[in-house]
Design an enzyme around this catalytic site. Structure first.
Site, short mmCIF file in Angstrom:
data_model
loop_
_atom_site.label_atom_id
_atom_site.label_comp_id
_atom_site.label_asym_id
_atom_site.label_seq_id
_atom_site.Cartn_x
_atom_site.Cartn_y
_atom_site.Cartn_z
N ASP A 1 0.92 -1.21 0.61
CA ASP A 1 0.04 0.13 0.42
C ASP A 1 1.43 1.32 0.48
O ASP A 1 2.33 1.62 0.53
CB ASP A 1 -1.17 -0.39 1.34
CG ASP A 1 -2.39 0.84 1.12
OD1 ASP A 1 -2.13 2.02 1.08
OD2 ASP A 1 -3.40 0.37 0.96
N ASN A 2 -0.06 2.32 -1.03
CA ASN A 2 1.22 4.02 -1.10
C ASN A 2 0.70 4.29 0.10
O ASN A 2 1.77 5.46 0.55
CB ASN A 2 1.25 4.28 -1.96
CG ASN A 2 -0.12 4.77 -2.62
OD1 ASN A 2 -1.24 4.72 -1.66
ND2 ASN A 2 0.01 5.65 -3.29
N TYR B 1 -13.94 7.79 -12.41
CA TYR B 1 -13.70 6.80 -11.69
C TYR B 1 -14.40 5.63 -12.54
O TYR B 1 -13.70 3.89 -12.12
CB TYR B 1 -14.46 6.31 -10.18
CG TYR B 1 -14.31 5.77 -9.40
CD1 TYR B 1 -13.40 5.05 -8.85
CD2 TYR B 1 -15.42 4.77 -9.63
CE1 TYR B 1 -13.60 3.78 -8.25
CE2 TYR B 1 -15.72 3.61 -8.74
CZ TYR B 1 -13.93 3.64 -8.07
OH TYR B 1 -14.45 1.98 -7.19
N ASN C 1 -4.90 6.91 1.24
CA ASN C 1 -5.85 6.66 2.09
C ASN C 1 -5.82 5.86 3.05
O ASN C 1 -7.34 5.99 3.15
CB ASN C 1 -6.82 6.74 -0.04
CG ASN C 1 -8.28 6.87 1.65
OD1 ASN C 1 -8.16 7.95 1.60
ND2 ASN C 1 -9.44 5.82 0.92
N THR D 1 -20.56 0.68 -10.58
CA THR D 1 -20.80 1.57 -11.32
C THR D 1 -20.38 1.21 -12.94
O THR D 1 -20.92 2.04 -13.60
CB THR D 1 -19.84 2.30 -10.80
OG1 THR D 1 -19.97 4.13 -11.48
CG2 THR D 1 -18.06 2.01 -10.85
N LYS E 1 -12.40 1.68 -13.51
CA LYS E 1 -12.81 0.12 -13.45
C LYS E 1 -13.04 -0.28 -14.87
O LYS E 1 -13.07 -1.71 -14.88
CB LYS E 1 -14.04 -0.28 -12.71
CG LYS E 1 -14.32 0.93 -11.12
CD LYS E 1 -12.81 -0.78 -10.29
CE LYS E 1 -12.44 0.79 -9.16
NZ LYS E 1 -11.34 -0.04 -8.92
N ASN F 1 -18.39 11.08 1.01
CA ASN F 1 -18.88 10.58 0.09
C ASN F 1 -19.95 10.64 0.50
O ASN F 1 -21.61 10.32 0.21
CB ASN F 1 -18.64 11.16 -1.53
CG ASN F 1 -17.35 11.90 -1.25
OD1 ASN F 1 -17.23 13.23 -1.66
ND2 ASN F 1 -16.18 11.28 -1.18
N GLY G 1 -24.93 12.44 -11.29
CA GLY G 1 -24.31 11.65 -11.77
C GLY G 1 -25.43 9.55 -11.25
O GLY G 1 -25.30 8.79 -11.23
N ASP G 2 -26.08 10.61 -9.86
CA ASP G 2 -26.45 9.55 -9.50
C ASP G 2 -27.93 8.74 -10.01
O ASP G 2 -28.01 9.62 -10.57
CB ASP G 2 -27.54 9.84 -7.83
CG ASP G 2 -26.32 10.27 -6.96
OD1 ASP G 2 -25.70 9.32 -7.02
OD2 ASP G 2 -26.30 10.23 -5.51
N SER H 1 -16.89 -3.17 -9.66
CA SER H 1 -17.87 -2.46 -8.87
C SER H 1 -18.93 -2.33 -10.15
O SER H 1 -19.08 -2.66 -10.88
CB SER H 1 -17.41 -0.70 -8.72
OG SER H 1 -18.92 0.35 -8.59
#
Ligand code: NAD
Ligand code: WQD
Length: 340
Positions: free
Chosen positions: A33-34, A151, A37, A128, A155, A200, A296-297, A126
């Site tokens: 991991d970097n 985003y 987040n 999405t 994906k 968010n 966008g929802d 996702s």
């Protein structure tokens, strides 16, 4: 023989829960991991909860030399690839950052895997990728591509890259796991979702209202064609989601190819139902105000999870009450997340 799994993004929300489930299932782990987040405190707690020492490599998936060193040092059997940026709104403002981190990063990882002869990967995709589905529940054979933000496109593109890779080299074993809405936390209350800044996503926002960090919930839109007018989603407990990854890796042992599975519960809840359920579980009020729709929802989205049930023998078993109780335990024990 114990398999050794590399978990990219293993310090993050879903990755940390996956670490615990892979260890419980008898796998050895290496985490990369970097920390862009996440907080190392999360990995420290995973080690404490499991009683295992987990080798950690602080590196970026775009750093080919670091990946080559890792694959030379550890005999990795499979990679669970969680590392990525995930904030939809930020991806609209900074598309190049998302394409570089998520797509270029994944390509560098797959190149390093190929060079090391590691050809088994489970990828965090996702729901999405389905965009705004023509109907619900959503099956894996529904059309993909109508993504509404960088985003989501990142994906989709990574899914396509992996499809092309498998077509070019029949040794690859690939699972594309399309998550619905992950929520909840480990039963211990020691690890959970710790978003930086204003959340968010709905569940962390609600839990910060309940704990008193925020005044009220903004409900984005109450004029959707849903039973109460607010958006409906398929919330899935993060531990159920983590267990789906263990099942997927075990399934990939059977043979090569690309497999796609939805990881959801098959049932949707509205924003208002979520706020009410959280009030019940926490005993705290969650006041809300209706606001405009969020750009966008979509109105509603839930999975048909039957393919994963038939093929993986996996089914989400933790219901809404448990999702809220576990989120609340994490939130109330760690009001400021890992900084508490
Ligand atoms: P997270 O941000 O908590 O975890 C991602 C981890 O990856 C973080 O620890 C971060 O530091 C690390 N990371 C990011 N870019 C990196 C890079 N270039 N090199 C090395 N490490 C890097 O997010 P999460 O919720 O645990 O999500 C994990 C994965 O699941 C992501 O790929 C995300 O897109 C995907 N996903 C998440 C959701 C969700 O709602 N949480 C839904 C569907 C898919
Ligand atoms: C859920 C519902 C909102 C916040 C996103 C990504 C998706 C995936 C999961 C990674 C919606 C409403 C939310 C708030 C609200 N991530 N809401 N007030 O949008 O379904 O999915 O996270 O892959 O790609 O798009 O999740 O939790 O943001 O929203 O009313 O403050 O809650 O409008 O109906 P979403 P979410």
């Amino acid at each position: 023989m114990k398999q050794t799994i590399l978990i990219t993004g293993g310090v993050g929300y879903i990755g940390s829960h996956a670490c615990l489930e892979f260890l419980a299932a008898g796998f050895r782990l290496v985490v990369l991991d970097n920390l862009c987040n996440s907080s190392l405190e999360s990995l420290r707690r995973v080690k404490e909860l499991s009683g295992h020492n987990i080798p950690f490599v602080e590196a970026d998936i775009r750093d080919r030399a670091a990946l080559d060193r890792l694959f030379a040092e550890y005999a990795i059997d499979a990679v669970i690839h969680f590392a990525g940026l995930k904030a939809v709104g930020e991806s609209v403002e900074k598309p190049l950052r998302y394409y570089d981190n998520n797509i270029a990063g994944s390509i560098t990882l797959f190149e390093a895997m190929q060079a090391a002869g590691v050809k088994t990967v489970v990828f965090s995709s996702s729901a999405t990728v389905y965009g705004d589905p023509a109907s619900v529940p959503i099956r894996e054979d529904f059309p993909v591509g109508a993504t509404t933000n960088p985003y989501g496109r990142s994906k989709l593109i990574i899914e396509q890259v992996l499809g092309d890779l498998a077509a070019s080299d029949p040794e690859w074993r690939i699972a594309l796991l399309r998550y619905f809405n992950p929520v909840g936390a480990h039963k211990s209350g020691r690890i959970g979702e710790d978003p930086r800044g204003t959340p968010n996503n709905l569940m962390p926002y609600i839990s910060q209202v309940a704990v008193g960090r925020r005044e009220y919930l903004n409900v984005w839109g109450n004029d959707y064609p849903t039973p109460d007018g607010t958006g409906v989603r398929d919330y899935i407990h993060v531990v159920d989601l983590a267990l789906g990854h263990v099942k997927a890796v075990e399934k990939l042992r059977e043979g090569p190819g690309v497999r796609i599975w939805n990881l959801g519960t098959g049932r949707g809840y509205s924003v208002v139902e979520m706020a009410r359920a959280f009030e019940q579980a926490s005993g705290r009020p969650v006041p809300y105000k209706f606001g405009p729709r969020r750009a966008g929802d979509i109105a509603q989205c839930w999975a048909d999870p039957s393919l994963a049930e038939h093929e993986l023998g996996w089914k989400a078993s933790r219901g809404l009450e448990e999702m809220c109780e576990d989120t609340w335990r994490w939130q109330s024990m760690n009001p400021n997340g890992f900084d508490s």
